[in-house]
Scaffold this active site. Structure first.
Site, PDB file in Angstrom:
ATOM      1  N   ASP A  27     -15.882  25.650  -1.744  1.00  0.00           N
ATOM      2  CA  ASP A  27     -17.749  25.742  -1.684  1.00  0.00           C
ATOM      3  C   ASP A  27     -17.960  27.343  -1.838  1.00  0.00           C
ATOM      4  O   ASP A  27     -17.396  27.874  -1.565  1.00  0.00           O
ATOM      5  CB  ASP A  27     -17.527  24.672  -1.137  1.00  0.00           C
ATOM      6  CG  ASP A  27     -18.751  23.368  -0.177  1.00  0.00           C
ATOM      7  OD1 ASP A  27     -20.047  24.299  -1.005  1.00  0.00           O
ATOM      8  OD2 ASP A  27     -18.556  22.722  -0.188  1.00  0.00           O
ATOM      9  N   ASP A  69     -25.408  17.504  -3.184  1.00  0.00           N
ATOM     10  CA  ASP A  69     -25.032  16.187  -2.510  1.00  0.00           C
ATOM     11  C   ASP A  69     -25.387  15.640  -1.996  1.00  0.00           C
ATOM     12  O   ASP A  69     -24.534  14.225  -1.374  1.00  0.00           O
ATOM     13  CB  ASP A  69     -24.832  17.558  -0.738  1.00  0.00           C
ATOM     14  CG  ASP A  69     -23.975  18.252  -0.682  1.00  0.00           C
ATOM     15  OD1 ASP A  69     -22.700  18.283  -1.639  1.00  0.00           O
ATOM     16  OD2 ASP A  69     -23.467  18.975   0.248  1.00  0.00           O
TER      17      ASP A  69
HETATM   18  C1  GLA Z   1     -20.562  21.288   1.439  1.00  0.00           C
HETATM   19  C2  GLA Z   1     -20.799  20.720   0.261  1.00  0.00           C
HETATM   20  C3  GLA Z   1     -20.073  18.895   0.590  1.00  0.00           C
HETATM   21  C4  GLA Z   1     -19.389  19.154   1.683  1.00  0.00           C
HETATM   22  C5  GLA Z   1     -19.146  19.461   2.508  1.00  0.00           C
HETATM   23  C6  GLA Z   1     -18.366  20.046   3.590  1.00  0.00           C
HETATM   24  O1  GLA Z   1     -21.667  20.509   1.626  1.00  0.00           O
HETATM   25  O2  GLA Z   1     -21.386  20.286  -0.662  1.00  0.00           O
HETATM   26  O3  GLA Z   1     -19.709  18.083  -0.243  1.00  0.00           O
HETATM   27  O4  GLA Z   1     -17.871  19.444   0.743  1.00  0.00           O
HETATM   28  O5  GLA Z   1     -19.852  20.793   2.501  1.00  0.00           O
HETATM   29  O6  GLA Z   1     -18.851  21.172   5.029  1.00  0.00           O
END
Ligand code: GLA
Length: 700
Positions: free
Chosen positions: A440, A504
Site C-alpha cells: 500500500d 477502495d
Molecule cells: C488502504 C487500502 C485498503 C486497506 C487499508 C488498510 O486504504 O486501499 O484496501 O488495505 O489501506 O489500512
C-alpha cells in the site's frame, strides 16, 4: 523520401520520422500508410504565410526555439544560466523494421540525446529517451517531455480525474488554442492521475472513430500536455514532472526519461484498449497462472485481528471455493489502529502470540494461498523506527511534513531506510509461506526532500528497486499495487506487480464506472474486483448480490465482506459464482474487452469475447431508472456475422431485481446470427436501478 527516414507500420497504425536539416521530424502518427510516400516532405510543406518566416521551418520533435518553434520545448535546462537554448543535430540514425534509434547531439550545449521508437505488432508505439551531459560542467535539467503530433481532426481530448474512492472519472473537452496541462504532484501516480491522455474526434465513441492515446510509464510526478499553437499545429506530450534541481547531471551522467506508450486507433476507444491489453499480455512478466479467487479480510476485520474470527472466515471461504486469503493491515508491531506501527514490520505478539505460522498453516492446509499487507514506504511517528531514525523521512530542512493518516513518508533514497524496509519485509516472507503481498501507499509526498534536494524521482526509482529485489529474493512472489485504492496504477510499476487494487470503493454501482475506465489501459486480469458487503462500507448503499457479483466478475475477482454474516442462500450463490468465475476466467482474462455504445445513458452494456468469437460474456447494467418503459435493445458487436449463436441470460449469483411481470423470452435462450446480434440485437429486460444481468453468447 530523404535518406534518413523510417516508416514504422502495422495493420492498425503507422509512424513516420525523417531527418530534415539535421532535425528529427515526426511526419505522421496515425492511420496505417501504404504505398509510395517518397514525396511526403514535399506534400506536407506549408505555404509561406504572411508575416512569418522567410523559409518553411521544420523544428522537429525537439521543438527548439533555435529552429523557429514557438511552443513549449521538449527539453529545457541550463548550465548556471548558459546552454539555455539548444539546437540538436541528428548524428546517428538506425532503423530496423519497426525499431528506430536516433542519437542527436548539440556540441554547443554539450548534450547528447538518445531516443528510440518501437512500434509493436499490436500498434503500441514505445518512445524512450535519455539525455547525457557530454560537457564538463553540471547541467540542470528542468524537463524532458515526449511529444507526438496530432492532426487537426483531433478536436477533443479525454483524460481522467478522481479522488479516493472515485478514481478515473472521464473528462472530455474541446482542444482550443493554448496549452492544457494535467499535473500529478503527489509523488505517487495518484487518484487524480490520468492513466491515459486521449485525443479524439468529436464523433469518436467506444466502437468507432479515431483516437490517439498516450500513457506515461511512471509512478512519480508527471504531466500530460495538449498544445494547440496559433499556427494550427497541435500535439500531445507526457513526461516526468521534475522538481527544481531534482536532476542535475554531472559530466557523463544521463537522465533516463520515463517511456511513453502511444496508441492510435481507427476503431474508437476500444481499439485503444485492445492494443494496450494485447501489448501488456504479451510481456514475459504478465501473470500466467489463473488469477486466484481472493478473499481480502480488510472489510471483515479492519484492525480487529482475531485468530478465531479468521478461522471462521476461512471455513466459509473453503465452502465458497476461495483460493487466496489476504490478511490486511493490523498484523505488525503496535498496529492496533492507523495511528501507530508503520515502519515496524515485525509480527505483533499482542495479537499474534504464536506468530502467523499457525493461521497460515490452517489456511494452507485447506488448499488456500496466503497473502499479507505491507506499506513499506510509510512510517508513523508513533513507531520504534521513527523514534530511532526521525531523520529517515522525506523532509526539507528542519520541517516535518504535515501528517496524513497519521503517517509520514520514509526516504527510500536513504540506504539505511531502504535496507530496513527491504530486510524486515523480506524476513517475514522468508520465514513464512507467503506467496502474495498487498503493498500500500496511503499518503501523498509533499516537501519531499532527500538530503536537501527534491527526492521524488529517487523515491520512485527506489520503490521499483525494492519490488524487483523482493521478487528476486522470493521467486514466484506476487505483488498487488495498492495506494488508498487505485492511486498507483500506471505503466511504470506494472512490470513489477501482478495486480492493482482498483479502488477502495467496493460499491458495485460506483465500481462500474471506475472499472470501465481503468480498463481503458489495464486488462481486467490485473484489476482487483471484490464483492463487497450487502451494505457498502464506503457509500452505505444496499445492493443485490447479483449486482455485486456481476461487477466483480470482470476483473481479478474476489470477496471483501464478512462472509460469516452471509445467509445460507448467499453462501450458495457465492459458491456457484466462484465456480462460474473459475470456469470462465480463461476467457475473461484473455478475450477482447468490448464496451458497447449503448444509446441510453441509464445503462452500460459491455463484455469480453474470446479471440475466436466462440464465446462471449456480456453484462447489461442498469445504473439509473429509465424514462421509457423498454430500454434500448442490446446489440453485440464483434461476433462472427455468418455464425449462429445461442444467446441466454445466466445467473451464477442469483437473480437481479426486475421491474416487470415477466422478463423477455430470449433470456432462456434464443438462436440468432452474429450479424443480427450486432444490427438488431435482443430486447433489454426492465431491471430495477443498480441491477445487472449476465448474458452468454455461444457459437453453435
Ligand atoms: C488502504 C487500502 C485498503 C486497506 C487499508 C488498510 O486504504 O486501499 O484496501 O488495505 O489501506 O489500512
Amino acid at each position: 523520401m530523404s535518406k534518413q527516414s523510417a516508416l514504422l507500420t502495422t495493420s492498425t497504425a503507422s509512424f513516420f520520422i525523417e531527418v530534415v536539416n539535421g532535425a528529427l521530424v515526426i511526419r505522421h502518427w496515425g492511420a496505417p500508410v501504404v504505398g509510395d510516400i517518397a514525396e511526403l516532405a514535399l506534400a506536407l510543406e506549408n505555404s509561406i504565410a504572411n508575416s512569418s518566416w522567410d523559409e518553411p521551418q521544420s523544428p522537429g520533435l525537439m521543438r527548439e526555439s533555435s529552429r523557429g518553434f514557438l511552443g513549449r520545448p521538449t527539453l529545457s535546462g541550463h548550465r548556471q544560466g548558459t546552454a539555455w537554448s539548444t539546437q540538436f543535430e541528428v548524428t546517428d540514425f538506425h532503423h530496423i523494421e519497426n525499431h528506430c534509434e536516433v542519437i542527436l547531439r548539440d556540441f554547443h550545449a554539450e548534450l547528447e540525446l538518445t531516443i528510440s521508437f518501437d512500434l509493436d505488432s499490436h500498434g503500441v508505439l514505445i518512445q524512450k529517451a535519455a539525455v547525457k551531459n557530454i560537457g564538463s560542467s553540471d547541467y540542470s535539467l528542468n524537463e524532458f517531455i515526449h511529444w507526438l503530433p496530432l492532426p487537426q481532426e483531433a478536436t477533443q481530448t479525454l483524460d481522467f480525474a478522481g479522488r479516493w474512492s472515485n478514481e478515473r472519472q472521464p473528462q472530455r473537452r474541446d482542444i482550443q488554442t493554448g496549452t492544457w496541462v494535467r499535473e500529478s504532484r503527489e509523488g505517487r501516480s495518484g487518484h487524480n492521475f490520468s492513466i491515459a491522455d486521449i485525443a479524439l474526434t468529436a464523433q469518436t465513441s467506444f466502437q468507432s472513430g479515431s483516437a490517439w492515446a498516450t500513457s506515461i510509464a511512471w509512478s512519480g510526478n508527471s504531466h500530460y500536455l495538449v498544445e494547440r499553437l496559433f499556427d494550427g499545429s497541435q500535439s500531445m506530450g507526457a513526461g516526468e514532472l521534475l522538481l527544481p534541481g531534482e536532476v542535475i547531471l554531472a559530466a557523463n551522467e544521463s537522465y533516463e526519461a520515463p517511456a511513453i506508450f502511444a496508441v492510435y486507433s481507427a476503431n474508437g476507444l476500444d481499439g485503444i484498449s485492445s492494443a494496450f491489453h494485447a501489448h501488456l499480455r504479451a510481456r514475459a512478466v504478465h501473470p500466467k497462472r489463473a488469477r486466484p479467487l481472493t478473499l481480502n479480510m480488510w472489510e471483515a476485520l479492519y484492525f480487529d485481528h482475531n485468530e478465531t474470527k479468521i478461522r471462521e472466515l476461512v471455513d466459509v471461504a473453503v465452502e465458497i471455493g476461495i483460493e487466496r486469503v489476504v490478511l490486511d493491515d493490523g498484523w505488525f508491531h503496535s498496529r492496533r489502529n492507523d495511528r501507530s506501527g508503520l515502519g515496524d514490520w515485525v509480527i505483533d505478539p499482542a495479537v499474534w502470540p504464536n506468530g502467523l505460522t499457525p493461521i497460515i498453516e490452517y489456511i494452507n492446509n485447506k488448499g488456500i494461498e496466503f497473502g499479507l499487507w505491507f506499506e513499506g514506504e510509510m512510517v508513523n511517528p508513533d513507531s520504534d523506527l521513527y523514534r530511532a531514525h526521525p531523520e529517515w523521512i522525506l523532509h526539507e530542512g528542519d520541517r516535518v511534513p504535515p501528517l496524513w493518516r497519521h503517517q509520514l513518508v520514509l526516504d527510500l533514497g536513504n540506504e539505511g531506510a531502504f535496507n530496513h524496509v527491504l530486510e524486515q519485509s523480506s524476513a517475514i516472507l522468508a520465514s513464512h509461506n507467503i506467496s502474495y503481498i498487498k503493498w500500500d501507499h496511503n499518503r501523498v509526498l509533499v516537501d519531499a526532500g532527500h538530503l536537501g534536494r527534491a527526492g521524488v524521482r529517487r523515491q520512485t526509482q527506489a520503490i521499483y528497486k525494492l519490488f524487483a529485489e523482493l521478487k528476486r529474493r522470493h521467486p514466484g512472489l506476487e505483488i498487488e499495487s495498492c495506494a488508498s485504492g487505485g492511486a498507483r496504477i500506471d505503466l511504470g510499476v506494472i512490470d513489477l506487480v501482478d495486480r492493482f487494487w482498483t479502488s477502495d470503493n467496493n460499491d458495485a454501482l460506483e465500481r462500474q464506472t471506475i472499472q470501465r475506465w481503468t480498463s481503458q489501459v489495464i486488462p481486467p486480469e490485473l484489476l482487483g474486483t471484490h464483492i463487497g458487503p450487502t451494505h457498502g462500507h464506503q457509500t452505505g448503499r444496499t445492493l443485490e448480490l447479483s449486482m455485486r457479483a456481476t461487477t466483480a466478475l470482470f476483473g481479478h475477482a474476489g470477496i471483501e465482506w464478512n462472509i460469516t454474516e452471509a445467509t445460507a442462500e448467499e453462501r450458495k450463490h457465492l459458491a456457484t459464482w466462484a465456480t462460474y468465475y473459475k470456469e470462465n476466467r480463461a476467457l475473461l482474462h484473455s478475450g477482447k474487452s468490448i464496451r458497447v455504445d449503448y444509446p441510453d445513458d441509464h445503462g452500460y452494456l459491455y463484455g469480453v469475447s474470446s479471440s475466436d468469437t466462440k464465446k462471449s460474456i456480456f453484462a447489461y447494467v442498469q445504473l439509473t431508472p429509465t424514462t421509457s418503459i423498454h430500454p434500448a435493445a442490446l446489440k453485440f458487436p464483434g461476433l462472427d456475422p455468418d455464425a449462429t449463436y445461442l444467446v441466454q441470460a445466466v445467473f451464477p449469483a442469483g437473480k437481479p431485481r426486475y421491474m416487470l411481470i415477466s422478463p423477455p423470452a430470449w433470456m432462456s435462450g434464443v438462436r440468432f446470427s452474429g450479424s443480427a446480434l450486432s444490427s438488431i440485437g435482443v430486447s433489454a429486460p426492465i431491471l430495477a436501478p443498480a441491477n445487472a444481468v449476465l448474458i452468454e453468447i455461444t457459437k453453435i
